[in-house]
Write a protein that holds these residues in place. Structure first.
Motif, PDB file in Angstrom:
ATOM      1  N   VAL A  15      30.602  33.564  83.731  1.00 24.27           N
ATOM      2  CA  VAL A  15      31.858  34.202  83.360  1.00 24.27           C
ATOM      3  C   VAL A  15      31.757  35.694  83.683  1.00 24.27           C
ATOM      4  O   VAL A  15      30.788  36.364  83.272  1.00 24.27           O
ATOM      5  N   ASN A  16      32.711  36.209  84.392  1.00 24.50           N
ATOM      6  CA  ASN A  16      32.783  37.642  84.716  1.00 24.50           C
ATOM      7  C   ASN A  16      34.054  38.227  84.105  1.00 24.50           C
ATOM      8  O   ASN A  16      35.143  37.650  84.275  1.00 24.50           O
ATOM      9  N   ASN A  17      33.916  39.363  83.413  1.00 25.12           N
ATOM     10  CA  ASN A  17      35.043  40.064  82.818  1.00 25.12           C
ATOM     11  C   ASN A  17      35.018  41.531  83.276  1.00 25.12           C
ATOM     12  O   ASN A  17      33.963  42.165  83.311  1.00 25.12           O
ATOM     13  N   SER A  18      36.200  42.022  83.565  1.00 22.56           N
ATOM     14  CA  SER A  18      36.325  43.424  83.966  1.00 22.56           C
ATOM     15  C   SER A  18      37.570  43.994  83.301  1.00 22.56           C
ATOM     16  O   SER A  18      38.684  43.507  83.539  1.00 22.56           O
ATOM     17  N   ASN A  19      37.381  45.010  82.467  1.00 22.95           N
ATOM     18  CA  ASN A  19      38.474  45.675  81.767  1.00 22.95           C
ATOM     19  C   ASN A  19      38.549  47.139  82.210  1.00 22.95           C
ATOM     20  O   ASN A  19      37.543  47.858  82.209  1.00 22.95           O
ATOM     21  N   VAL A  20      39.728  47.571  82.577  1.00 29.87           N
ATOM     22  CA  VAL A  20      39.938  48.951  83.017  1.00 29.87           C
ATOM     23  C   VAL A  20      40.997  49.566  82.107  1.00 29.87           C
ATOM     24  O   VAL A  20      42.141  49.083  82.057  1.00 29.87           O
ATOM     25  N   LEU A  21      40.613  50.585  81.354  1.00 31.39           N
ATOM     26  CA  LEU A  21      41.543  51.311  80.496  1.00 31.39           C
ATOM     27  C   LEU A  21      41.793  52.675  81.132  1.00 31.39           C
ATOM     28  O   LEU A  21      40.945  53.583  81.036  1.00 31.39           O
ATOM     29  N   ASP A  22      42.943  52.808  81.754  1.00 34.40           N
ATOM     30  CA  ASP A  22      43.277  54.029  82.480  1.00 34.40           C
ATOM     31  C   ASP A  22      42.120  54.359  83.432  1.00 34.40           C
ATOM     32  O   ASP A  22      41.169  55.067  83.082  1.00 34.40           O
ATOM     33  N   SER A  23      42.178  53.726  84.623  1.00 39.09           N
ATOM     34  CA  SER A  23      41.075  53.688  85.581  1.00 39.09           C
ATOM     35  C   SER A  23      40.337  55.007  85.716  1.00 39.09           C
ATOM     36  O   SER A  23      39.179  55.044  86.119  1.00 39.09           O
ATOM     37  N   ARG A  24      40.928  56.101  85.381  1.00 40.05           N
ATOM     38  CA  ARG A  24      40.242  57.379  85.495  1.00 40.05           C
ATOM     39  C   ARG A  24      39.331  57.664  84.303  1.00 40.05           C
ATOM     40  O   ARG A  24      38.549  58.606  84.302  1.00 40.05           O
ATOM     41  N   LEU A  25      39.464  56.850  83.244  1.00 47.15           N
ATOM     42  CA  LEU A  25      38.725  57.160  82.040  1.00 47.15           C
ATOM     43  C   LEU A  25      37.602  56.164  81.731  1.00 47.15           C
ATOM     44  O   LEU A  25      36.464  56.571  81.496  1.00 47.15           O
ATOM     45  N   MET A  26      37.922  54.839  81.704  1.00 48.63           N
ATOM     46  CA  MET A  26      36.945  53.895  81.185  1.00 48.63           C
ATOM     47  C   MET A  26      37.011  52.575  81.959  1.00 48.63           C
ATOM     48  O   MET A  26      38.102  52.071  82.267  1.00 48.63           O
ATOM     49  N   THR A  27      35.857  52.033  82.251  1.00 52.65           N
ATOM     50  CA  THR A  27      35.745  50.723  82.902  1.00 52.65           C
ATOM     51  C   THR A  27      34.676  49.918  82.167  1.00 52.65           C
ATOM     52  O   THR A  27      33.584  50.433  81.900  1.00 52.65           O
ATOM     53  N   ASP A  28      34.973  48.652  81.851  1.00 53.17           N
ATOM     54  CA  ASP A  28      34.046  47.797  81.119  1.00 53.17           C
ATOM     55  C   ASP A  28      33.856  46.505  81.922  1.00 53.17           C
ATOM     56  O   ASP A  28      34.817  45.751  82.138  1.00 53.17           O
ATOM     57  N   ASN A  29      32.652  46.240  82.355  1.00 50.15           N
ATOM     58  CA  ASN A  29      32.319  45.038  83.119  1.00 50.15           C
ATOM     59  C   ASN A  29      31.261  44.243  82.367  1.00 50.15           C
ATOM     60  O   ASN A  29      30.312  44.822  81.820  1.00 50.15           O
ATOM     61  N   SER A  30      31.420  42.955  82.354  1.00 47.41           N
ATOM     62  CA  SER A  30      30.428  42.084  81.699  1.00 47.41           C
ATOM     63  C   SER A  30      30.301  40.776  82.480  1.00 47.41           C
ATOM     64  O   SER A  30      31.268  40.285  83.065  1.00 47.41           O
ATOM     65  N   THR A  31      29.087  40.258  82.458  1.00 45.60           N
ATOM     66  CA  THR A  31      28.796  38.981  83.118  1.00 45.60           C
ATOM     67  C   THR A  31      27.950  38.135  82.181  1.00 45.60           C
ATOM     68  O   THR A  31      26.985  38.628  81.587  1.00 45.60           O
ATOM     69  N   ARG A  32      28.319  36.877  82.062  1.00 48.43           N
ATOM     70  CA  ARG A  32      27.568  35.966  81.192  1.00 48.43           C
ATOM     71  C   ARG A  32      27.230  34.701  81.970  1.00 48.43           C
ATOM     72  O   ARG A  32      28.079  34.117  82.650  1.00 48.43           O
ATOM     73  N   LEU A  33      26.020  34.279  81.866  1.00 47.51           N
ATOM     74  CA  LEU A  33      25.546  33.058  82.515  1.00 47.51           C
ATOM     75  C   LEU A  33      25.030  32.109  81.447  1.00 47.51           C
ATOM     76  O   LEU A  33      24.164  32.485  80.645  1.00 47.51           O
ATOM     77  N   GLY A  34      25.588  30.902  81.419  1.00 50.25           N
ATOM     78  CA  GLY A  34      25.214  29.950  80.377  1.00 50.25           C
ATOM     79  C   GLY A  34      24.701  28.644  80.967  1.00 50.25           C
ATOM     80  O   GLY A  34      25.164  28.178  82.007  1.00 50.25           O
ATOM     81  N   LEU A  35      23.740  28.052  80.282  1.00 55.58           N
ATOM     82  CA  LEU A  35      23.172  26.762  80.666  1.00 55.58           C
ATOM     83  C   LEU A  35      23.224  25.836  79.467  1.00 55.58           C
ATOM     84  O   LEU A  35      22.761  26.187  78.377  1.00 55.58           O
ATOM     85  N   ASN A  36      23.804  24.640  79.666  1.00 53.13           N
ATOM     86  CA  ASN A  36      23.945  23.676  78.584  1.00 53.13           C
ATOM     87  C   ASN A  36      23.342  22.350  79.029  1.00 53.13           C
ATOM     88  O   ASN A  36      23.695  21.826  80.087  1.00 53.13           O
ATOM     89  N   VAL A  37      22.435  21.807  78.241  1.00 54.74           N
ATOM     90  CA  VAL A  37      21.761  20.546  78.543  1.00 54.74           C
ATOM     91  C   VAL A  37      21.902  19.638  77.330  1.00 54.74           C
ATOM     92  O   VAL A  37      21.549  20.026  76.211  1.00 54.74           O
ATOM     93  N   THR A  38      22.412  18.440  77.555  1.00 57.58           N
ATOM     94  CA  THR A  38      22.568  17.456  76.485  1.00 57.58           C
ATOM     95  C   THR A  38      21.906  16.149  76.925  1.00 57.58           C
ATOM     96  O   THR A  38      22.175  15.645  78.013  1.00 57.58           O
ATOM     97  N   GLN A  39      21.060  15.615  76.063  1.00 57.34           N
ATOM     98  CA  GLN A  39      20.348  14.383  76.377  1.00 57.34           C
ATOM     99  C   GLN A  39      20.677  13.326  75.331  1.00 57.34           C
ATOM    100  O   GLN A  39      20.522  13.557  74.128  1.00 57.34           O
ATOM    101  N   SER A  40      21.160  12.172  75.792  1.00 58.29           N
ATOM    102  CA  SER A  40      21.417  11.058  74.876  1.00 58.29           C
ATOM    103  C   SER A  40      20.087  10.464  74.426  1.00 58.29           C
ATOM    104  O   SER A  40      19.180  10.236  75.239  1.00 58.29           O
ATOM    105  N   LEU A  41      19.989  10.196  73.121  1.00 56.60           N
ATOM    106  CA  LEU A  41      18.751   9.663  72.565  1.00 56.60           C
ATOM    107  C   LEU A  41      18.813   8.165  72.319  1.00 56.60           C
ATOM    108  O   LEU A  41      17.816   7.460  72.501  1.00 56.60           O
ATOM    109  N   LEU A  42      19.959   7.664  71.896  1.00 57.33           N
ATOM    110  CA  LEU A  42      20.080   6.230  71.619  1.00 57.33           C
ATOM    111  C   LEU A  42      21.154   5.615  72.520  1.00 57.33           C
ATOM    112  O   LEU A  42      20.836   5.043  73.553  1.00 57.33           O
TER     113      LEU A  42
END
Length: 286
Positions: free
Chosen positions: A79-106
């Motif tokens: 997931v990539n997020n980019s927020n710009v609040l008045d481009s001359r003042l503030m920029t917020d960028n974030s990246t999240r990488l997730g891994l999900n593993v599910t194993q059936s037992l029965l």
């Protein structure tokens, strides 16, 4: 060969393995990885007393999920997020990488149950091929039987023609012997009845010959219109089998190995065993 090439029902039977193959592909598709993505863009402008406030938000995610025959589900998400609040003042960028593993037992655990439907689809495809083979063998036997029935019917017609000629000769001899006084006139009725009987038998024989001819033509289904008016020339004649036959056990072994209906019965047993595996899996807790 002519009958196999022109038989419309055989053309339909040839499509059944391909149709079963489609179901097999559908069952195999559940193990294919699934790729998904989304994109979002938002822009807001707020009017102010002196300066306008402007914000922009841009986000996107990319994920891939797959299900393994072992009963394992694996998902990877970025997931990539980019927020710009008045481009001359503030920029917020974030990246999240997730891994999900599910194993059936029965319930749903192990390749045996997860591959059961796919294996059943494969057995159905193989069974449809045996069904096609059985139909082709049955149709070929029907054509051969119709051929020899027509051949025998033509021989019978010739036999009844000769019998009719003999009855006509007997009638002529009877009339001559009555004329010369060696037989009484009452014998003429018997000779005439015999001649009428032979004529009736010849009519029935010719009717059977025509019936068998049309039956063979219907199986051959030759191209073109009015095929029922075609005259067939039978080139093969029956011949005695060469030499003594082999042992019965050899024929039985060949039948158990090659008979399509027997092979289909074996596949039906295997499909039932796989259905039992799926049923037992459904009784387990998840």
């Amino acid at each position: 060969l002519l009958g196999l090439e022109n038989n419309p029902e055989l053309l339909v039977q040839r499509l059944r393995p391909a149709m079963s193959q489609t179901s097999e592909d559908q069952e195999r598709a559940q193990f294919d990885p699934k790729l998904s993505a989304s994109f979002f863009y938002d822009k807001n402008v707020s009017p102010g007393m002196q300066n306008k406030s402007k914000s922009e938000r841009l986000s996107g995610d990319l994920s891939i999920d797959t299900f393994l025959p072992t009963g394992t589900s694996i998902g990877i998400t970025q997931v990539n997020n980019s927020n710009v609040l008045d481009s001359r003042l503030m920029t917020d960028n974030s990246t999240r990488l997730g891994l999900n593993v599910t194993q059936s037992l029965l319930q749903g655990a192990g390749t045996r149950v997860n591959l059961a439907s796919l294996r059943q689809a494969r057995l159905n495809t193989l069974s449809s091929e045996y069904e096609l083979r059985a139909y082709a063998e049955s149709f070929t036997a029907a054509v051969e039987k119709a051929y020899w029935n027509y051949y025998v019917s033509r021989l019978k017609v010739q036999i009844f023609i000769d019998s009719l000629d003999l009855a006509q000769k007997q009638l002529m001899e009877t009339e001559e012997r009555i004329d010369i006084g060696k037989l009484s006139a009452s014998e003429l009725a018997a000779a005439q009845a015999e001649l009428a009987l032979r004529r009736g038998e010849l009519i029935n024989a010719r009717s059977s010959e025509e019936t068998y001819r049309l039956r063979l033509l219907r199986l051959l289904n030759p191209p073109g219109g009015d095929f029922w008016n075609l005259d067939l020339q039978l080139l093969d004649v029956p011949t005695p089998p060469p030499g003594p036959l082999e042992d019965v056990e050899g024929f039985v072994d060949g039948a158990l190995e090659k008979r399509p209906d027997y092979r289909q019965a074996e596949l039906a047993v295997q499909r039932g065993d796989l259905e039992l595996v799926k049923t037992r899996n459904g009784l387990l807790p998840k």
